[in-house]
Design a protein around this motif. Structure first.
Motif, PDB file in Angstrom:
ATOM      1  N   PHE A 401       0.851  -1.198   0.000  1.00  0.00           N
ATOM      2  CA  PHE A 401       0.000   0.000   0.000  1.00  0.00           C
ATOM      3  C   PHE A 401       0.880   1.239   0.000  1.00  0.00           C
ATOM      4  O   PHE A 401       1.918   1.280   0.653  1.00  0.00           O
ATOM      5  N   GLN A 402       0.452   2.253  -0.741  1.00  0.00           N
ATOM      6  CA  GLN A 402       1.190   3.509  -0.742  1.00  0.00           C
ATOM      7  C   GLN A 402       0.273   4.655  -1.175  1.00  0.00           C
ATOM      8  O   GLN A 402      -0.736   4.455  -1.816  1.00  0.00           O
ATOM      9  N   GLY A 403       0.706   5.858  -0.819  1.00  0.00           N
ATOM     10  CA  GLY A 403       0.070   7.046  -1.359  1.00  0.00           C
ATOM     11  C   GLY A 403      -1.069   7.589  -0.521  1.00  0.00           C
ATOM     12  O   GLY A 403      -1.390   7.114   0.570  1.00  0.00           O
ATOM     13  N   GLY A 404      -1.674   8.621  -1.117  1.00  0.00           N
ATOM     14  CA  GLY A 404      -2.714   9.391  -0.464  1.00  0.00           C
ATOM     15  C   GLY A 404      -2.334  10.851  -0.532  1.00  0.00           C
ATOM     16  O   GLY A 404      -1.486  11.308   0.232  1.00  0.00           O
ATOM     17  N   LEU A 405      -2.906  11.576  -1.484  1.00  0.00           N
ATOM     18  CA  LEU A 405      -2.544  12.990  -1.640  1.00  0.00           C
ATOM     19  C   LEU A 405      -2.897  13.777  -0.385  1.00  0.00           C
ATOM     20  O   LEU A 405      -2.239  14.777  -0.068  1.00  0.00           O
ATOM     21  N   THR A 406      -3.930  13.339   0.320  1.00  0.00           N
ATOM     22  CA  THR A 406      -4.277  13.909   1.614  1.00  0.00           C
ATOM     23  C   THR A 406      -4.314  12.778   2.630  1.00  0.00           C
ATOM     24  O   THR A 406      -4.654  11.631   2.283  1.00  0.00           O
ATOM     25  N   TRP A 407      -3.980  13.086   3.889  1.00  0.00           N
ATOM     26  CA  TRP A 407      -4.031  12.017   4.892  1.00  0.00           C
ATOM     27  C   TRP A 407      -5.465  11.567   5.128  1.00  0.00           C
ATOM     28  O   TRP A 407      -5.716  10.398   5.464  1.00  0.00           O
ATOM     29  N   GLN A 408      -6.422  12.468   4.910  1.00  0.00           N
ATOM     30  CA  GLN A 408      -7.818  12.081   5.090  1.00  0.00           C
ATOM     31  C   GLN A 408      -8.219  10.978   4.115  1.00  0.00           C
ATOM     32  O   GLN A 408      -8.924  10.033   4.476  1.00  0.00           O
ATOM     33  N   HIS A 409      -7.739  11.102   2.871  1.00  0.00           N
ATOM     34  CA  HIS A 409      -8.050  10.077   1.882  1.00  0.00           C
ATOM     35  C   HIS A 409      -7.331   8.774   2.215  1.00  0.00           C
ATOM     36  O   HIS A 409      -7.891   7.681   2.097  1.00  0.00           O
ATOM     37  N   GLY A 410      -6.070   8.898   2.641  1.00  0.00           N
ATOM     38  CA  GLY A 410      -5.328   7.699   3.017  1.00  0.00           C
ATOM     39  C   GLY A 410      -5.977   6.966   4.176  1.00  0.00           C
ATOM     40  O   GLY A 410      -6.095   5.735   4.176  1.00  0.00           O
ATOM     41  N   LYS A 411      -6.421   7.710   5.168  1.00  0.00           N
ATOM     42  CA  LYS A 411      -7.093   7.114   6.322  1.00  0.00           C
ATOM     43  C   LYS A 411      -8.376   6.405   5.889  1.00  0.00           C
ATOM     44  O   LYS A 411      -8.633   5.256   6.288  1.00  0.00           O
ATOM     45  N   PHE A 412      -9.180   7.069   5.071  1.00  0.00           N
ATOM     46  CA  PHE A 412     -10.423   6.468   4.583  1.00  0.00           C
ATOM     47  C   PHE A 412     -10.133   5.199   3.779  1.00  0.00           C
ATOM     48  O   PHE A 412     -10.829   4.185   3.919  1.00  0.00           O
TER      49      PHE A 412
END
Length: 436
Positions: A401-412
């Motif tokens: 797993f990697q990435g997420g332009l925002t931490w909110q998206h990564g968390k979701f």
């Protein structure tokens, strides 16, 4: 209360109450880690701004060129900025470099000649480089040009086999390739400090060896880069960390002037080198992406740490573990069966803003020796600084797993992956409740 509204929107997006509560518990336990990452991001942000100011980036640098691309102010200035960010003599940053594998192939093919030997002192390289090198036969490989390859595996504890490396270095050894990230392996990612120790050892054996670092996924995850500790070349993709999620294509090489000149003449043509290569309309995204890269990378680091702690708490093997320092944005989770890998990736896909309605399945991708599943709902196709996950369908059945332009998206995304595993019966609801 805000927490009530937040819980409500998660539930509307398919997150059950027990998954939400468990995710919140894990996230809230990591506040001290978030502060450390924010401090790192601030340092790297100022480093990028300093390089842009030093080289007088102006509005004229964003205009681009067509045709031959002669006298492209924006392209030339951007390459000076990259050289300053990485503290190197020169850099090559071009939209004509199609991906990370292309950037690495370019670095190897331009700095090796027939009869030379390429050495990997950190074990097997990433799957797509196997055909570049000729480990798996392919048209145009290094092997077809009479360039030999030797590899020294890491020790069982992940350490460097210094005796083996010393024995492997010979008069024909011209270039050493060091892969910073783990690829589809379950070894630790190499820290900049460890890379520096390895480079110093290699240079003691043969000072004129070119030390190249595959820097993909590692940029801006530490204060220093491999070029700060002796690497002659660092190589990466702009649709990973340094593109900040905005670069639509491209790759970079930064390093010693001679190595960069060799690469430029291979990319374009002997006699032309860096003088040609129109930037078209890519420059605004390249500049702004680099500007955003430190904060975007920090968001991806937060998502990876969250994933490690969440899945470690559920009893799965994770690399790195939830407490280890981070040297790239990749988080490996081992499920031990293909169903877990597939469910995880399908959950990540369901969290995407683009193609969230698509269900990924394993398929035979070019460059890989087994079926691979990829979850990649992205604004830029294949951009792995955006929320993404992938893995080969083969033992030990690990997902990356990697990435997420925002931490909110990564968390979701991570909570959505967990939700999918619950729905498939791989994670039991009763087990989650016992850990709340």
């Amino acid at each position: 209360m805000i927490s009530d509204y937040k819980k409500e929107i998660y539930q509307k997006l398919g997150i059950s109450e027990e998954v939400y509560e468990y995710g919140e518990k894990v996230w809230n336990s990591l506040s001290s880690r978030w502060a450390q990452i924010d401090e790192l991001s601030e340092y790297n942000q100022l480093k990028v701004i300093g390089a842009m100011q030093k080289n007088q980036v102006s509005e004229a640098c964003l205009l681009g060129t067509t045709g031959y691309g002669y006298n492209d102010l924006g392209r030339e200035t951007l390459e000076k900025v990259y050289a300053d960010v990485f503290h190197t003599q020169d850099a090559l940053v071009r939209p004509q470099i199609t991906c990370g594998t292309h950037a690495l192939a370019l670095a190897l093919m331009s700095n090796l000649r027939p009869g030379d030997e390429l050495l990997s002192p950190v074990g097997k390289p990433y799957d797509t480089l196997e055909e570049v090198i000729g480990i798996r036969p392919s048209k145009g490989s290094l092997a077809e040009y009479g360039i030999h390859y030797t590899q020294v595996d890491l020790l069982p504890d992940g350490g460097f086999d210094y005796d083996g490396i010393r024995k492997a270095i010979n008069p024909q050894t011209k270039l050493v390739t060091i892969q910073r990230s783990k690829g589809y392996q379950t070894r630790p990612t190499l820290s900049v400090q460890r890379i520096g120790e390895l480079i110093r050892f290699i240079k003691e054996q043969k000072p004129d060896i070119i030390c190249m670092v595959d820097n993909c996924y590692g940029e801006f995850t530490e204060r220093e880069e491999p070029s700060d500790v002796g690497a002659d070349l660092v190589v990466g993709s702009l649709i990973k960390n340094p593109g900040g999620g905005l670069a639509p294509i491209g790759g970079y090489l930064a390093g010693r002037k001679e190595c960069i000149e060799n690469a430029a003449y291979r990319l374009t043509s002997p006699g032309l080198g860096k003088e040609v290569g129109a930037s078209l309309t890519a420059l605004p995204a390249f500049y702004q992406g680099l500007f955003l890269a430190p904060s975007v990378t920090a968001n991806a680091l937060k998502a990876a740490i969250f994933a490690a702690n969440l899945y470690e708490g559920l009893g799965f093997s994770v690399i790195p573990d939830g407490k280890e320092p981070r040297h790239d944005i990749i988080q490996a989770v081992t499920f031990g069966n293909p169903e877990g890998v597939i469910a995880f990736c399908q959950g990540i896909q369901q969290a995407a803003a683009v193609d969230g309605h698509v269900t990924p399945e394993p398929w035979d991708m070019p460059g890989y020796d087994s079926p691979v599943i990829m979850a990649a709902g992205a604004f830029v196709s294949g951009s792995s600084i955006e929320l993404s996950a992938d893995g080969p369908i083969k033992p030990p059945y690990s997902v990356y797993f990697q990435g997420g332009l925002t931490w909110q998206h990564g968390k979701f995304g991570i909570m959505k992956s967990m939700q999918k595993l619950v729905e498939k019966g791989i994670i039991l609801k009763d087990f989650i409740k016992r850990n709340l």
